[in-house]
Scaffold this motif. Structure first.
Motif, PDB file in Angstrom:
ATOM      1  N   ILE A  15      35.139   4.921 -20.219  1.00  0.00           N
ATOM      2  CA  ILE A  15      34.801   5.835 -21.315  1.00  0.00           C
ATOM      3  C   ILE A  15      33.412   5.497 -21.846  1.00  0.00           C
ATOM      4  O   ILE A  15      33.238   4.541 -22.602  1.00  0.00           O
ATOM      5  CB  ILE A  15      35.833   5.723 -22.453  1.00  0.00           C
ATOM      6  CG1 ILE A  15      37.254   5.883 -21.895  1.00  0.00           C
ATOM      7  CG2 ILE A  15      35.565   6.758 -23.538  1.00  0.00           C
ATOM      8  CD1 ILE A  15      38.317   5.269 -22.758  1.00  0.00           C
ATOM      9  N   PRO A  16      32.385   6.240 -21.432  1.00  0.00           N
ATOM     10  CA  PRO A  16      31.060   6.073 -22.041  1.00  0.00           C
ATOM     11  C   PRO A  16      31.122   6.476 -23.512  1.00  0.00           C
ATOM     12  O   PRO A  16      31.793   7.447 -23.879  1.00  0.00           O
ATOM     13  CB  PRO A  16      30.181   7.030 -21.235  1.00  0.00           C
ATOM     14  CG  PRO A  16      30.918   7.234 -19.946  1.00  0.00           C
ATOM     15  CD  PRO A  16      32.367   7.190 -20.323  1.00  0.00           C
ATOM     16  N   LEU A  17      30.387   5.731 -24.347  1.00  0.00           N
ATOM     17  CA  LEU A  17      30.467   5.936 -25.799  1.00  0.00           C
ATOM     18  C   LEU A  17      29.070   5.840 -26.406  1.00  0.00           C
ATOM     19  O   LEU A  17      28.335   4.888 -26.147  1.00  0.00           O
ATOM     20  CB  LEU A  17      31.373   4.856 -26.407  1.00  0.00           C
ATOM     21  CG  LEU A  17      31.491   4.787 -27.927  1.00  0.00           C
ATOM     22  CD1 LEU A  17      32.276   5.980 -28.456  1.00  0.00           C
ATOM     23  CD2 LEU A  17      32.160   3.482 -28.355  1.00  0.00           C
ATOM     24  N   GLY A  18      28.725   6.842 -27.206  1.00  0.00           N
ATOM     25  CA  GLY A  18      27.442   6.807 -27.891  1.00  0.00           C
ATOM     26  C   GLY A  18      27.261   8.064 -28.733  1.00  0.00           C
ATOM     27  O   GLY A  18      28.120   8.957 -28.744  1.00  0.00           O
ATOM     28  N   TYR A  19      26.145   8.128 -29.425  1.00  0.00           N
ATOM     29  CA  TYR A  19      25.851   9.309 -30.227  1.00  0.00           C
ATOM     30  C   TYR A  19      25.262  10.395 -29.328  1.00  0.00           C
ATOM     31  O   TYR A  19      24.430  10.103 -28.461  1.00  0.00           O
ATOM     32  CB  TYR A  19      24.886   8.951 -31.361  1.00  0.00           C
ATOM     33  CG  TYR A  19      25.520   8.015 -32.360  1.00  0.00           C
ATOM     34  CD1 TYR A  19      26.363   8.500 -33.359  1.00  0.00           C
ATOM     35  CD2 TYR A  19      25.312   6.636 -32.284  1.00  0.00           C
ATOM     36  CE1 TYR A  19      26.969   7.640 -34.260  1.00  0.00           C
ATOM     37  CE2 TYR A  19      25.911   5.769 -33.181  1.00  0.00           C
ATOM     38  CZ  TYR A  19      26.742   6.276 -34.167  1.00  0.00           C
ATOM     39  OH  TYR A  19      27.360   5.422 -35.057  1.00  0.00           O
ATOM     40  N   PRO A  20      25.702  11.634 -29.481  1.00  0.00           N
ATOM     41  CA  PRO A  20      25.273  12.704 -28.575  1.00  0.00           C
ATOM     42  C   PRO A  20      23.763  12.905 -28.579  1.00  0.00           C
ATOM     43  O   PRO A  20      23.116  12.893 -29.637  1.00  0.00           O
ATOM     44  CB  PRO A  20      25.998  13.944 -29.118  1.00  0.00           C
ATOM     45  CG  PRO A  20      27.164  13.409 -29.871  1.00  0.00           C
ATOM     46  CD  PRO A  20      26.691  12.113 -30.464  1.00  0.00           C
ATOM     47  N   ALA A  21      23.196  13.084 -27.386  1.00  0.00           N
ATOM     48  CA  ALA A  21      21.768  13.352 -27.246  1.00  0.00           C
ATOM     49  C   ALA A  21      21.453  14.771 -27.705  1.00  0.00           C
ATOM     50  O   ALA A  21      22.352  15.617 -27.857  1.00  0.00           O
ATOM     51  CB  ALA A  21      21.341  13.166 -25.796  1.00  0.00           C
ATOM     52  N   GLN A  22      20.182  15.027 -27.918  1.00  0.00           N
ATOM     53  CA  GLN A  22      19.750  16.371 -28.292  1.00  0.00           C
ATOM     54  C   GLN A  22      20.195  17.352 -27.215  1.00  0.00           C
ATOM     55  O   GLN A  22      20.045  17.110 -26.023  1.00  0.00           O
ATOM     56  CB  GLN A  22      18.230  16.417 -28.440  1.00  0.00           C
ATOM     57  CG  GLN A  22      17.706  17.752 -28.954  1.00  0.00           C
ATOM     58  CD  GLN A  22      16.199  17.697 -29.231  1.00  0.00           C
ATOM     59  OE1 GLN A  22      15.557  16.687 -28.975  1.00  0.00           O
ATOM     60  NE2 GLN A  22      15.658  18.772 -29.755  1.00  0.00           N
ATOM     61  N   GLY A  23      20.753  18.466 -27.667  1.00  0.00           N
ATOM     62  CA  GLY A  23      21.261  19.464 -26.739  1.00  0.00           C
ATOM     63  C   GLY A  23      22.745  19.352 -26.478  1.00  0.00           C
ATOM     64  O   GLY A  23      23.366  20.308 -26.013  1.00  0.00           O
ATOM     65  N   GLU A  24      23.321  18.190 -26.765  1.00  0.00           N
ATOM     66  CA  GLU A  24      24.772  18.023 -26.670  1.00  0.00           C
ATOM     67  C   GLU A  24      25.383  18.411 -28.013  1.00  0.00           C
ATOM     68  O   GLU A  24      24.781  18.194 -29.066  1.00  0.00           O
ATOM     69  CB  GLU A  24      25.124  16.570 -26.346  1.00  0.00           C
ATOM     70  CG  GLU A  24      24.616  16.084 -25.015  1.00  0.00           C
ATOM     71  CD  GLU A  24      25.522  16.463 -23.865  1.00  0.00           C
ATOM     72  OE1 GLU A  24      26.567  17.125 -24.106  1.00  0.00           O
ATOM     73  OE2 GLU A  24      25.199  16.112 -22.715  1.00  0.00           O
ATOM     74  N   ARG A  25      26.564  18.978 -27.971  1.00  0.00           N
ATOM     75  CA  ARG A  25      27.189  19.387 -29.229  1.00  0.00           C
ATOM     76  C   ARG A  25      28.698  19.307 -29.109  1.00  0.00           C
ATOM     77  O   ARG A  25      29.255  19.391 -28.010  1.00  0.00           O
ATOM     78  CB  ARG A  25      26.774  20.815 -29.602  1.00  0.00           C
ATOM     79  CG  ARG A  25      27.165  21.863 -28.575  1.00  0.00           C
ATOM     80  CD  ARG A  25      26.584  23.230 -28.911  1.00  0.00           C
ATOM     81  NE  ARG A  25      26.913  24.207 -27.890  1.00  0.00           N
ATOM     82  CZ  ARG A  25      28.046  24.897 -27.835  1.00  0.00           C
ATOM     83  NH1 ARG A  25      28.961  24.703 -28.767  1.00  0.00           N
ATOM     84  NH2 ARG A  25      28.267  25.760 -26.876  1.00  0.00           N
TER      85      ARG A  25
END
Length: 206
Positions: A172-182
Motif C-alpha cells: 500500500i503506497p501512502l502519501g499526500y496526493p500529487a497535483q492532478g490527483e483527486r
C-alpha cells in the motif's frame, strides 16, 4: 485533526498513484495502523503484521519488481499503456522510491491453511487493508492497493527477512496526493445493477 464521516471517506476514496514529496509522520502512520488492527478477522486470531518501509533503496527495489510485473500484465492484456487509468504509467512504475511510505500488509498462514478454499485467508487481512485506506483518506492521504509485487514473493521475503509462513498480501503506497490527483468521482455501476434477490439474476420485488 479534522474529522470525516465514515460514509464520506468511503464515497470519496479512490486509488491514488502519484504523490507529493511531503513527509508522512510516524504519528500519522501509527494512527492509520491503529485503525488497521481494529478490523474483523477470522477467529480474532490477528495473524497480521504490517511492515512500514521508508528506506529509499528498498522502495526502489519494489519499484523494479512492480514495473516488471506491470509491464507483463499490460502486455498480456494487450492494452495500450494509456487505455485505462489503472494501467497508465505512474509513480508506482516510474519512481516508487519517491513515494513517502510503503506499507506491506502480511498474514501468517498456518500449515495446512485454514478454510475451504484459497480465498478464505484474505478475509483475515483485506478488511485491515481497507481500514488502512479509509483511515488514510480521512487524514487526507492517498493510497492504492497493489499486489503485483507477489510475482516476486520469494525475493521480497529474502530482502526483508520475512518468514516462509508469512504471505505478503498487499503493498500500500501512502502519501499526500500529487497535483492532478483527486479524491472522489470514481466510476461505479449502481448497486441495483449488481444486486440480486433470493436467486441469481432475480431483481428486487416490485
Amino acid at each position: 485533526m479534522q474529522k470525516m464521516s465514515l460514509h464520506e471517506a468511503m464515497y470519496t476514496q479512490r486509488a491514488i498513484r502519484n504523490f507529493t514529496a511531503d513527509p508522512v509522520s510516524d504519528e500519522v502512520v501509527t494512527t492509520i495502523l491503529d485503525a488497521a488492527v481494529r478490523a474483523p478477522n477470522g477467529g480474532n486470531t490477528q495473524r497480521w503484521s504490517f511492515l512500514v518501509i521508508r528506506d529509499r533503496e528498498t522502495k526502489k527495489r519494489f519499484g523494479e519488481w512492480y514495473l516488471d510485473a506491470w509491464t507483463g500484465l499490460v502486455a498480456d492484456m494487450n492494452l495500450q499503456q494509456t487505455s485505462a487509468q489503472p494501467y497508465r504509467p505512474s509513480m508506482l512504475t516510474q519512481s516508487m522510491e519517491d513515494i513517502p511510505v510503503l506499507i506491506l500488509a502480511c498474514l501468517d498462514t498456518p500449515t495446512p491453511p485454514h478454510g475451504p478454499n484459497s480465498l478464505t485467508p484474505g478475509s483475515s487481512i483485506y478488511p485491515a487493508v481497507q481500514n488502512i485506506m479509509l483511515a488514510a483518506r480521512a487524514l487526507g492521504l492517498g493510497t492504492v492497493l497493489t499486489t503485483l509485487h507477489t510475482k516476486f514473493e520469494d525475493e521480497v521475503k529474502a530482502l526483508l527477512g520475512i518468514p516462509a509462513t508469512v504471505s505478503t498480501a498487499a503493498l500500500i503506497p501512502l502519501g499526500y496526493p500529487a497535483q492532478g490527483e483527486r479524491f472522489g468521482g470514481g466510476r461505479r455501476r449502481p448497486s441495483a445493477e449488481v444486486t440480486f434477490h433470493e436467486r441469481w439474476g432475480q431483481s428486487a420485488p416490485a
